[in-house]
Design a protein around this motif. Structure first.
Motif, short mmCIF file in Angstrom:
data_model
loop_
_atom_site.label_atom_id
_atom_site.label_comp_id
_atom_site.label_asym_id
_atom_site.label_seq_id
_atom_site.Cartn_x
_atom_site.Cartn_y
_atom_site.Cartn_z
N ARG A 218 9.22 -1.32 -0.80
CA ARG A 218 7.76 -1.32 -0.82
C ARG A 218 7.23 -2.47 0.05
O ARG A 218 6.28 -2.32 0.82
CB ARG A 218 7.25 -1.42 -2.26
N ARG A 219 7.87 -3.63 -0.07
CA ARG A 219 7.43 -4.77 0.75
C ARG A 219 7.56 -4.45 2.25
O ARG A 219 6.65 -4.71 3.04
CB ARG A 219 8.27 -6.02 0.41
N ASN B 250 2.80 -0.98 7.34
CA ASN B 250 1.39 -0.60 7.19
C ASN B 250 0.48 -1.60 7.90
O ASN B 250 -0.45 -1.22 8.60
CB ASN B 250 1.05 -0.53 5.70
N THR B 251 0.79 -2.88 7.74
CA THR B 251 -0.02 -3.92 8.39
C THR B 251 0.08 -3.79 9.91
O THR B 251 -0.92 -3.87 10.63
CB THR B 251 0.45 -5.32 7.94
N ARG B 252 1.28 -3.56 10.39
CA ARG B 252 1.47 -3.41 11.83
C ARG B 252 0.68 -2.20 12.36
O ARG B 252 0.06 -2.25 13.42
CB ARG B 252 2.98 -3.21 12.10
N GLY C 245 -1.83 3.86 -1.22
CA GLY C 245 -2.62 2.73 -0.73
C GLY C 245 -2.23 2.27 0.67
O GLY C 245 -2.90 1.39 1.22
N LEU C 246 -1.18 2.84 1.23
CA LEU C 246 -0.74 2.43 2.58
C LEU C 246 -1.27 3.46 3.59
O LEU C 246 -0.53 4.29 4.10
CB LEU C 246 0.78 2.30 2.63
N GLU C 247 -2.57 3.38 3.83
CA GLU C 247 -3.22 4.45 4.59
C GLU C 247 -2.75 4.53 6.05
O GLU C 247 -2.65 5.61 6.62
CB GLU C 247 -4.75 4.30 4.54
N HIS C 248 -2.44 3.39 6.63
CA HIS C 248 -2.02 3.41 8.04
C HIS C 248 -0.60 3.97 8.16
O HIS C 248 -0.29 4.72 9.09
CB HIS C 248 -2.11 2.00 8.63
#
Ligand SMILES: N[C@@H](CCC(=O)N[C@@H](CS)C(=O)NCC(=O)O)C(=O)O
Length: 229
Positions: A134-135, A141-143, A177-180
């Motif tokens: 998950r991490r 996701n942030t990238r 919740g990880l839309e990207h």
């Protein structure tokens, strides 16, 4: 002409998707993992690690390449596709490729072992690997929040990471919740080469949709036999 020794798993799909993307003719040589064909001497001569995938480039004097990340780089450099040649662009692709090779792949692999295949349920081990997955998904996701693809244009880094992340349900890891990340998963799923690549060497019980199906249970049983080798 390339020979591809493979089985229907995320590491195998990386090579088949790449071959589909670049359009190089290839012949599929299915390896039956449960029969241990990957540990036979003829195969170990091609892949000393006794795992899939392996390619043999017939046009390059039957040059064998093992390790899926190395296969992607070899095919990208051979064809000039899906990895830039300038040092920074190339490094960016290799960084995100290594992120998959050293992180996503091993962690999801171990999550599968402890969550799906291991006879005993060792909850701290399951939690450890699922939390780490998950991490890592959150890093992706942030990238992907500010980048359409992981490393510049669509590249072998996307192929490598997608081949694993698409099986998140099998590893029991949420992408809620990880839309990207979800946007990117869908984009790759829409590519014809990805769709063809994940059906090599054959279509498998759906590791991406329904992990509780009878076919998926049979797949898990087969994978359990590998742990005993
Ligand atoms: N680091 C290797 C890992 C390859 C790997 O673990 N392949 C698995 C299937 S996904 C395999 O061949 N397993 C058979 C076995 O463990 O005997 C790569 O990326 O090529």
């Amino acid at each position: 002409m390339i020979d591809l020794y493979t089985a229907p798993t995320p590491n195998g799909w990386k090579a088949s998707i790449m071959l589909e993307e670049i359009g190089v003719p290839y012949e599929v040589r299915p390896i039956r993992l449960q029969l241990g064909e990957q540990k036979e001497p003829w195969y170990l001569a091609l892949n000393p690690n006794g795992r899939i995938p392996t390619i043999v480039d017939r046009d390059a004097g039957n040059f064998a390449v093992f390790e899926s990340g190395a296969i992607l780089i070899y095919l990208a450099e051979k064809t000039g596709r899906l990895m830039p040649t300038d040092p920074k662009g190339r490094s960016l692709v290799i960084q995100w490729l290594m992120f998959q090779m050293g992180g996503i792949g091993p962690m999801m692999g171990q999550a599968n072992v402890f969550f799906r295949y291991f006879p005993e349920k060792i909850q701290p081990a399951i939690d450890r690997y699922q939390n780490e997955c998950r991490r890592l998904f959150e890093v992706l996701n942030t990238r992907l929040a500010d980048n359409e693809w992981l490393a510049g244009d669509y590249s072998i880094a996307d192929i490598a990471n997608w081949s694993w992340v698409r099986t998140y349900k099998w590893s029991g890891v949420s992408v809620d919740g990880l839309e990207h990340l979800q946007r990117w998963l869908g984009q790759l799923a829409g590519r014809p080469a990805c769709q063809r690549g994940v059906e090599v060497p054959m279509r498998v019980p759906n590791l991406t949709d329904d992990p509780t199906s009878e076919a998926a249970k049979a797949f898990a049983k087969g994978a359990q036999t590998l742990l005993q080798r």
